[in-house]
Write an enzyme that holds these catalytic residues in place. Structure first.
Site, PDB file in Angstrom:
ATOM      1  NE  ARG A 194      -8.744  11.357   6.653  1.00 35.54           N
ATOM      2  CZ  ARG A 194      -7.897  10.416   6.193  1.00 35.54           C
ATOM      3  NH1 ARG A 194      -8.325   9.189   5.952  1.00 35.54           N
ATOM      4  NH2 ARG A 194      -6.642  10.680   6.002  1.00 35.54           N
ATOM      5  CE  LYS A 215      -7.614   1.967   3.009  1.00 32.20           C
ATOM      6  NZ  LYS A 215      -7.894   3.349   2.691  1.00 32.20           N
ATOM      7  CB  SER A 227      -7.269   5.684   6.556  1.00 37.91           C
ATOM      8  OG  SER A 227      -7.582   5.400   5.226  1.00 37.91           O
ATOM      9  CG  ASP A 239     -10.801   3.876   5.356  1.00 36.44           C
ATOM     10  OD1 ASP A 239     -10.288   4.888   5.870  1.00 36.44           O
ATOM     11  OD2 ASP A 239     -10.503   3.468   4.227  1.00 36.44           O
ATOM     12  CG  HIS A 260      -2.030   0.979   1.132  1.00 33.33           C
ATOM     13  ND1 HIS A 260      -3.242   0.639   0.573  1.00 33.33           N
ATOM     14  CD2 HIS A 260      -2.134   2.270   1.507  1.00 33.33           C
ATOM     15  CE1 HIS A 260      -4.042   1.686   0.608  1.00 33.33           C
ATOM     16  NE2 HIS A 260      -3.394   2.693   1.167  1.00 33.33           N
TER      17      HIS A 260
HETATM   18  N1  URA Z   1      -4.308   6.298   1.788  1.00 27.47           N
HETATM   19  C1  URA Z   1      -5.287   5.715   2.531  1.00 27.47           C
HETATM   20  O1  URA Z   1      -5.667   4.571   2.322  1.00 27.47           O
HETATM   21  N2  URA Z   1      -5.828   6.441   3.521  1.00 27.47           N
HETATM   22  C2  URA Z   1      -5.445   7.702   3.785  1.00 27.47           C
HETATM   23  O2  URA Z   1      -5.975   8.278   4.684  1.00 27.47           O
HETATM   24  C3  URA Z   1      -4.429   8.302   3.008  1.00 27.47           C
HETATM   25  C4  URA Z   1      -3.863   7.567   2.015  1.00 27.47           C
END
Ligand code: URA
Length: 432
Positions: A170, A189, A185, A163, A84
């Site tokens: 956001r 995930k 966040s 989220d 990620h």
């Molecule tokens: N990537 C994400 O998954 N969440 C965030 O808050 C910022 C970048």
């Protein structure tokens, strides 16, 4: 009855909320019992006051509890790895990493997000491929990872719904770049999606949410700690985001560049980052190989064409076509010319990201639609020499007016000088 206003007020005044209070607010929001405007105010209070490590874990945990969790490793009988990025300009890394890692025999199943602010999202990029389905059922997702070795899909409605809602909120309330909110966040995930080992690409610099190395380290450490508390192996790569990654910024343009990289023809900085991420994923996997062997296998998968063949199988399995000509092209292409001879001393990532955003490549409000064809291609990067009148970049636009605006904005993103700037490596540091 949820005491949303009271919790917002206490956070605003700097108090530490109890884990149950964070859970009440976040789960209430996920059920639709707390409205957007109250969560927006809460996020802004967090933006200024921050969250303690205990609150950050409570937020992560509440977001995970707002939906289902998957045991991908159990379903496949393999150790599943995930990667990620915290988000950057021109960051199409997952698109190239997935097929290479899968071609090396490591299952890659990833749930991705959409663009936030000036940064693009993997899903938006994938949607520039006609027919590509980002919404698979969980069963389809697992079968595709088993059969093709690779699937990248949107967060399903059942996985971390809190989220999903918060991310969009956001994005349009200037509360994205807050360390604890980003850490919770991302990790909610990753943990819910079930990977046992996770490589996190933490971007540092002008175009990243984390502007300084210290902030990037703090984010990396926060995510390592959340991963550890959930029993996952986490490695963070701190990587340069002072300038856009690779050349292409914009959805279809980035898909083309990712494919070129999968066949060994990508820009040098992007290629290096992709290979670095792949070799870490391979060493964390159940292949039981060291870094040198992982590097060799990654190079071999690219050179032999196995990675590109996996790319084609992946796109077709998800309803797209492997034919690159189907990707839409913008009707207007303008060049940005160098006003002088010299060397590029700086190329502002955020300025290029914003130019692409204004061309239509990103969203300015939650409901904006994206123009997949438009964007910017940076043909000269930091340290490159250039003659007067030579092309620095290309602007791909929907019409002449937006092209003219973007040409000015991209030119302003370039700083030219007489001597090369100090070298900055793409991989700055590894935190594990
Ligand atoms: N990537 C994400 O998954 N969440 C965030 O808050 C910022 C970048």
């Amino acid at each position: 009855m949820i005491r949303a206003a009271e919790l917002i007020q206490r956070k605003r005044d700097g108090a530490e909320l109890a884990p149950e209070e964070i859970g009440e607010l976040i789960l209430g929001y996920a059920r639709g019992e707390v409205p957007d405007y109250q969560l927006a105010a809460f996020c802004m209070a967090v933006y200024f006051r921050g969250l303690s490590p205990r609150e950050t874990y409570a937020l992560t945990d509440a977001m995970i509890r707002s939906g289902d969790t998957i045991d991908l490793g159990g379903a496949l009988g393999r150790k599943v790895v995930d990667k990620h990025s915290t988000g950057g300009v021109g960051d199409k890394t997952s698109l190239a990493v997935g097929p290479i890692v899968a071609a090396c025999g490591v299952p890659f199943g990833k749930m991705s997000g959409r663009g936030l602010g000036h940064t693009g999202g993997t899903l938006d990029k994938l949607e520039s491929i006609p027919g590509f389905r980002i919404e698979l059922t969980l069963d389809e997702f697992v079968s595709q990872v088993r059969d093709v070795g690779l699937a990248i899909i949107g967060q399903t409605a059942e996985l971390v719904p809190a989220d999903k809602a918060l991310y969009g909120l956001r994005d349009v309330t200037a509360t994205v770049d807050q360390l604890s909110l980003i850490a919770a966040s991302i990790m909610s995930k990753k943990i819910a999606a079930g990977a046992q080992a996770i490589v996190l690409d933490v971007k540092v610099g002008d175009g990243a949410f984390m502007k300084t190395l210290d902030d990037a380290r703090r984010l990396a450490e926060a995510m390592l700690s959340l991963g550890e508390q959930a029993g996952r192996q986490v490695v963070c790569l701190l990587t340069d985001m002072e300038q856009p990654l690779g050349a292409a910024v914009g959805n279809a343009l980035e898909v083309r560049e990712a494919r070129a990289t999968v066949r060994g023809e990508g820009p040098p900085d992007f290629t290096q980052l992709v290979h670095d991420a792949c070799l870490r994923l391979l060493t964390l996997s159940d292949l039981g190989i060291d870094e040198a062997e992982a590097r060799r296998r990654v190079a071999e998968a690219v050179a032999s064409g196995a990675a590109e063949a996996t790319w084609c199988r992946w796109l077709e399995a998800q309803g797209g076509t492997a034919d690159e000509d189907v990707l839409e092209r913008a009707p207007v292409v303008r060049t940005v010319e160098s006003p002088r001879e010299g060397v590029v001393t700086r190329l502002g990532a955020i300025a290029v990201g914003n130019a692409a955003l204004h061309l239509g490549a990103g969203r300015q409000t939650k409901s904006d639609t994206i123009d997949h064809a438009v964007g910017v291609v940076c043909l000269r990067k930091r340290g490159d020499g250039v003659e007067r009148g030579e092309t620095l970049a290309e602007v791909h636009a929907r019409d002449d007016a937006s092209a003219a605006e973007a040409v000015d904005a991209v030119l302003a993103a370039y700083e030219l000088g007489d001597t090369p700037p100090p070298e900055r490596r793409i991989l700055i540091e590894v935190v594990s």
